[in-house]
Design a protein around this motif. Structure first.
Motif, mmCIF file in Angstrom:
data_model
loop_
_atom_site.group_PDB
_atom_site.id
_atom_site.type_symbol
_atom_site.label_atom_id
_atom_site.label_comp_id
_atom_site.label_asym_id
_atom_site.label_seq_id
_atom_site.Cartn_x
_atom_site.Cartn_y
_atom_site.Cartn_z
ATOM 1 N N LEU A 34 68.142 56.134 2.645
ATOM 2 C CA LEU A 34 66.846 56.697 3.034
ATOM 3 C C LEU A 34 65.771 55.622 3.051
ATOM 4 O O LEU A 34 64.981 55.528 4.003
ATOM 5 N N TRP A 35 65.754 54.807 2.018
ATOM 6 C CA TRP A 35 64.737 53.744 1.929
ATOM 7 C C TRP A 35 64.890 52.733 3.068
ATOM 8 O O TRP A 35 63.906 52.383 3.733
ATOM 9 N N ILE A 36 66.108 52.284 3.301
ATOM 10 C CA ILE A 36 66.336 51.320 4.382
ATOM 11 C C ILE A 36 66.015 51.945 5.731
ATOM 12 O O ILE A 36 65.429 51.308 6.622
ATOM 13 N N GLY A 37 66.385 53.212 5.890
ATOM 14 C CA GLY A 37 66.087 53.904 7.151
ATOM 15 C C GLY A 37 64.598 54.001 7.419
ATOM 16 O O GLY A 37 64.142 53.788 8.561
ATOM 17 N N VAL A 38 63.825 54.323 6.372
ATOM 18 C CA VAL A 38 62.366 54.401 6.537
ATOM 19 C C VAL A 38 61.798 53.035 6.891
ATOM 20 O O VAL A 38 60.930 52.910 7.774
ATOM 21 N N MET A 39 62.272 51.979 6.230
ATOM 22 C CA MET A 39 61.792 50.632 6.556
ATOM 23 C C MET A 39 62.109 50.251 7.996
ATOM 24 O O MET A 39 61.245 49.715 8.711
ATOM 25 N N LEU A 40 63.319 50.519 8.435
ATOM 26 C CA LEU A 40 63.685 50.195 9.818
ATOM 27 C C LEU A 40 62.843 50.991 10.810
ATOM 28 O O LEU A 40 62.425 50.462 11.856
ATOM 29 N N GLY A 41 62.595 52.248 10.463
ATOM 30 C CA GLY A 41 61.774 53.081 11.340
ATOM 31 C C GLY A 41 60.353 52.550 11.459
ATOM 32 O O GLY A 41 59.793 52.486 12.576
ATOM 33 N N LEU A 42 59.760 52.166 10.320
ATOM 34 C CA LEU A 42 58.398 51.631 10.348
ATOM 35 C C LEU A 42 58.348 50.300 11.100
ATOM 36 O O LEU A 42 57.406 50.038 11.872
ATOM 37 N N PHE A 43 59.349 49.459 10.881
ATOM 38 C CA PHE A 43 59.387 48.171 11.572
ATOM 39 C C PHE A 43 59.488 48.384 13.085
ATOM 40 O O PHE A 43 58.756 47.746 13.869
ATOM 41 N N ALA B 63 56.956 43.458 9.956
ATOM 42 C CA ALA B 63 57.180 43.093 8.558
ATOM 43 C C ALA B 63 56.028 43.572 7.678
ATOM 44 O O ALA B 63 56.239 44.018 6.538
ATOM 45 N N ALA B 64 54.796 43.497 8.206
ATOM 46 C CA ALA B 64 53.629 43.941 7.431
ATOM 47 C C ALA B 64 53.709 45.424 7.116
ATOM 48 O O ALA B 64 53.316 45.849 6.022
ATOM 49 N N GLU B 65 54.225 46.209 8.049
ATOM 50 C CA GLU B 65 54.308 47.649 7.809
ATOM 51 C C GLU B 65 55.316 47.973 6.695
ATOM 52 O O GLU B 65 55.087 48.852 5.867
ATOM 53 N N THR B 66 56.435 47.242 6.672
ATOM 54 C CA THR B 66 57.395 47.454 5.577
ATOM 55 C C THR B 66 56.815 46.987 4.243
ATOM 56 O O THR B 66 57.102 47.566 3.195
ATOM 57 N N LEU B 67 55.970 45.932 4.295
ATOM 58 C CA LEU B 67 55.338 45.459 3.062
ATOM 59 C C LEU B 67 54.403 46.517 2.479
ATOM 60 O O LEU B 67 54.329 46.692 1.259
ATOM 61 N N LYS B 68 53.669 47.225 3.335
ATOM 62 C CA LYS B 68 52.789 48.295 2.843
ATOM 63 C C LYS B 68 53.603 49.355 2.095
ATOM 64 O O LYS B 68 53.220 49.800 1.006
ATOM 65 N N LEU B 69 54.720 49.737 2.689
ATOM 66 C CA LEU B 69 55.572 50.742 2.060
ATOM 67 C C LEU B 69 56.108 50.242 0.720
ATOM 68 O O LEU B 69 56.032 50.950 -0.300
ATOM 69 N N ASN B 70 56.640 49.028 0.701
ATOM 70 C CA ASN B 70 57.281 48.526 -0.511
ATOM 71 C C ASN B 70 56.277 48.194 -1.608
ATOM 72 O O ASN B 70 56.589 48.354 -2.804
ATOM 73 N N MET B 71 55.087 47.728 -1.228
ATOM 74 C CA MET B 71 54.065 47.474 -2.248
ATOM 75 C C MET B 71 53.601 48.785 -2.878
ATOM 76 O O MET B 71 53.133 48.796 -4.026
#
Length: 876
Positions: free
Chosen positions: A330-339, A365-373
């Motif tokens: 789920l986490w990887i899928g959300v990151m790929l979707g945002l990217f 990459a910035a969008e995935t950083l927002k999610l992960n931060m």
């Protein structure tokens, strides 16, 4: 003859030997071999040929150790029963019946014990049993110019460690005395003779050498003083300082046992009797069942088809990791979707005409950083996680135990995202802007203004400055969080040595406060976005930061309101500090949970997690703290100064205990606590069977669990007794939450003094657990394995003292301790045998080097037996 049944890794040697009945007058090849394996003499084999009977012998063979369990005569009648009395090790139970079966039993019993005693080894496989070739190589290395090896280098030549030097010199003197060698040195030929003697497989030869080691004056008699000397040597070699101090007492105990006539000496036959004294620990029928289970349940399943093998391995992996898997997917899928979303969005903007795919990669990459931060804060919101574990059913599908692991995985994703974002901006986007044609740059004027004159324009902007500072701060925090720095494994020269250890990790991690402030600024001052509602960085961070801020506020308020009073301070051997404190009102917790401790006298900001060692129903809280870092050393110093004033420049707890009484002038440093917090071990009640494993100070959560179990089992027993008295046994109320009916506790420690930490608890469990629901095992790894000559006398003393006084000489408790390290595969095997079709919770706390082995064994036995093992590791 049934052959040996190997387990998955072919590490077992449990063998069942059967002499089949024959109609002819000669034993077949297999029968003859079995007879030789058991050690039957030629007379018995001749009798077998004459009588034609059969006998079935069942035994355990593990390394050099052999345990005889049963011998069945014709018709399956047990000649030897598997009672606690055991078959007479000297064959004394066969006074009347002198049939073939009885003769077999008598001779086999004696020989079995002798086979077991081939374990009286002078060199072990762990530090000197490599063989003659390596020993000869060391001889050539240490030999002097005259071709002789000095006595002082004999231990090194055998491959023994430093603690065994005195033992090796004693062995050298014995072997030299037997051969009339003088001068304190030997040549190559003599060294070969020494080697052949100590590696001799004959029990009689080993026993004679051992006897001569004790009998230093070579008069054929062993006196009490000689026994005392060899006890001291054995204690030194095994790092048993307490036994060394009591050597005189134990020597007297041996003489009392073996010299009842008070003749002041013992002979070699008496020593052999003492060696045979050790009690058998194998329970009735266990060996036979182990052999059966090995042959029936632990056969590895081989799959030739590659696709089927992949399917099987994939299925096992999914069954073992499905909760982790769906969260990660789920986490990887959300990151790929945002990217992908950001990449496509900027692919359609004017910026793409100037900067190309670089701007798409940077923004993705910035969008995935927002999610992960935002996400990285949630796994460390311990109050929230504890509430979700205790109050909701989410624990069934969410792996809360892996919160710290998930926190670290997200950190790796952040590092990767920062790298992609920074590299594409600094090395691609900005250079393309500087070198863009006038026509293309006009598309960027609404965002960047007039054309920049140089690269410095981008670096000194709000976006550049905040971005670079964040990268530097995160690089510091990430580096010092590495286990090599956090655990102090990396040694740096002064003054940089302060950059290692937990303190450096703790303070550097709090740089995140500045990182998040800079991140918000960085997100507001975007180049290519002007509308406020499209600047989404603050939207990602708002909820997680609020939750985390409330967590820290809760800790501050709760710890200040729930003040504690120090009741007792104890410094145990092994550098362990125990704090017993008052229990704050409303502080409820479960066994296995932990809490944070703060001591303002050491540091007003630092909070450190420690497992709670008191039971939930105790009227106090207790923690046991291993002194390993700067903070714990300072804590020990503060309490040492409070308990006893320094003498002659010394500092530290010079007394073992310090009690706080109402009228006492002792003033302890103020301590704050925060918690409790959820941990994997708190779920032990969900399992009917639990395996608790603690290494060193890692036993702390397990101690709370066994104390809780004793209390719960006692309550259940009392309820059952009341129900029986009232004639309504069926109406006995049971605790639905408490399912545990069997526990196996394994505590492994390096030092003998460590057993003092929980001596009272171990004795309490041994006395109160009348139904033997909790099986206690303590291991001292400084003692050489059973069968090693260096620990032989310790094993003798242990057996005698426990039989006479009910106390173990190594641990000082009622629980018999084991030597060296546990054979974990055998531990799992025995539990699988005892609980077929059961579900076992495996809870481990300790260094990570054992985690992989226990996890793999849990998987192996879950896949290859009907017993399922669920592995849990404590993470702070």
């Amino acid at each position: 003859m049934g052959g040996a049944s190997a387990d998955l890794h072919q590490l077992e040697s449990d063998i069942e030997l059967t002499h089949a009945e024959r109609t002819d007058t000669k034993l077949g090849a297999s029968e003859s071999k079995a007879a030789n394996d058991v050690g039957l003499d030629s007379g018995i084999k001749s009798q077998a040929e004459a009588e034609g009977h059969f006998v079935e012998v069942t035994m355990d063979i593990h390394g050099d150790s052999v345990a005889l369990h049963s011998v069945k005569a014709f018709g399956g009648v047990d000649v030897v029963e598997e009672e606690g009395e055991k078959l007479g090790l000297t064959g004394k139970r066969f006074e009347k019946k002198k049939s073939f079966s009885a003769s077999v039993v008598q001779s086999a019993a004696i020989r079995m014990k002798q086979l077991k005693l081939t374990g009286l080894k002078f060199i072990s496989t762990t530090d000197g049993g490599e063989g003659w070739i390596k020993a000869e190589g060391r001889f050539k290395k240490f030999v002097g110019a005259d071709g002789y090896l000095p006595r002082a280098r004999f231990a090194e030549c055998l491959g023994l460690n430093k603690e065994s030097e005195a033992y090796a010199e004693k062995l050298f003197d014995t072997l030299a005395r037997q051969r009339g060698i003088q001068g304190g040195s030997i040549n190559h030929i003599q060294f070969k003779e020494f080697w052949d003697n100590i590696s001799d497989q004959s029990f009689d030869a080993r026993l004679k050498t051992f006897f001569d080691m004790v009998d230093k004056d070579a008069d054929g008699r062993i006196t009490e003083e000689e026994i005392k000397e060899i006890i001291c040597l054995s204690a030194t070699a095994n790092k048993l300082s307490i036994i060394q101090k009591q050597a005189e007492e134990y020597a007297a105990l041996i003489m009392e046992e073996l010299d009842p006539d008070d003749s002041k000496y013992i002979m070699i036959d008496d020593l052999e009797t003492l060696l045979l004294h050790g009690p058998e620990e194998t329970t009735r029928g266990e060996s036979k069942n182990l052999s059966r289970m090995l042959s029936q349940k632990l056969k590895p399943t081989y799959v030739d088809n590659t696709i089927m093998k992949w399917y099987r391995d994939g299925r096992y992996f999914f069954l073992d990791n499905w909760r982790r898997s769906w969260v990660l997917v789920l986490w990887i899928g959300v990151m790929l979707g945002l990217f992908a979303y950001k990449f496509v969005q900027y692919r359609r903007k004017a910026a793409y005409e100037v900067m190309g795919h670089c701007v798409c990669m940077a923004k993705g990459a910035a969008e995935t950083l927002k999610l992960n931060m935002a996400l990285i804060l949630l796994p460390v919101c311990r109050n929230t996680i504890t509430w979700l574990r205790n109050k909701t059913k989410l624990g069934a599908v969410v792996p809360f135990d892996d919160n710290i692991n998930f926190h670290m995985v997200i950190a790796v994703a952040i590092a990767f995202g920062v790298g992609v974002h920074a590299i594409y901006h600094l090395s691609c986007d900005f250079p393309r802007l500087l070198h863009a044609s006038d026509e293309k740059y006009k598309l960027m004027e609404p965002f960047f203004g007039e054309r920049p004159s140089d690269y410095w324009y981008f670096v000194k902007s709000w976006e550049g400055v905040t971005g670079i500072i964040m990268i530097v701060l995160m690089a510091i925090a990430f580096t010092l969080a590495n286990p090599a720095f956090r655990r102090g494994r990396t040694k740096l020269p002064k003054p940089f040595d302060k950059l290692t250890g937990f303190n450096a990790f703790w303070y550097s991690h709090h740089l995140f406060v500045f990182v998040y402030a800079l991140l918000v600024v960085h997100g507001i001052k975007l180049y290519l976005t002007t509308e406020w509602y499209k600047k989404t960085t603050w939207m990602y961070l708002a909820v997680p930061i609020t939750i985390y801020a409330l967590e820290r506020l809760t800790r501050a308020l709760r710890s200040s309101i729930k003040s504690v009073k120090i009741l007792k301070v104890t410094l145990y051997p092994g550098n362990v500090l125990s704090l017993q404190m008052s229990k704050p009102q409303g502080f409820t917790y479960k066994s296995g949970q932990y809490m944070f401790v703060n001591c303002a006298a050491v540091s007003p900001f630092e909070w450190h997690p420690f497992s709670i060692t008191s039971a939930p129903d105790d009227d106090y809280l207790s923690v046991h703290i291993k002194i390993v870092g700067d903070w714990t050393r300072s804590l020990k110093t503060k309490f040492s100064q409070a308990c006893q004033q320094p003498l002659n420049g010394q500092s530290g707890l010079l007394r073992a205990e310090c009690l706080k009484e109402d009228n006492s002038s002792v003033s302890f440093p103020k301590v704050l606590v925060d918690g409790p917090y959820g941990a994997p071990a708190q779920d032990y009640r969900e399992y009917e069977v639990v395996l608790l494993v603690g290494l060193g100070i890692g036993a702390t959560p397990m101690i709370s669990i066994v104390k809780d179990m004793v209390k719960m089992l006692k309550e259940i027993e009392e309820e059952e007794e009341r129900g029986m008295e009232e004639g309504a046994a069926g109406a006995v109320k049971s605790d639905d939450e408490f399912k545990t009916r069997r526990a196996y506790f394994y505590w492994v420690t390096r030092e003998q003094g460590s057993f003092d930490w929980f001596k009272g608890v171990m004795n309490e469990v041994a006395e109160e657990d009348r139904k033997k629901v909790i099986e206690l095992h303590s291991y001292c790894t400084s003692v050489y394995e059973e069968g090693d000559a260096r620990s032989a006398l310790i094993a003798m003393l242990q057996s005698i003292n426990h039989a006479k006084n009910g106390l173990d000489i190594v641990s000082g408790t009622r629980v018999m301790s084991h030597f060296a390290k546990p054979d974990w595969r055998n531990v799992f095997k025995r539990i699988a045998l005892n609980h077929p079709h059961g579900r076992v919770g495996v809870f481990y706390c300790g260094p990570s080097n054992l985690t992989r082995e226990l996890r793999q064994l849990s998987l192996d036995f879950s896949h290859n037996t009907s017993t399922k093992f669920d592995f849990h590791k404590e993470n702070f």
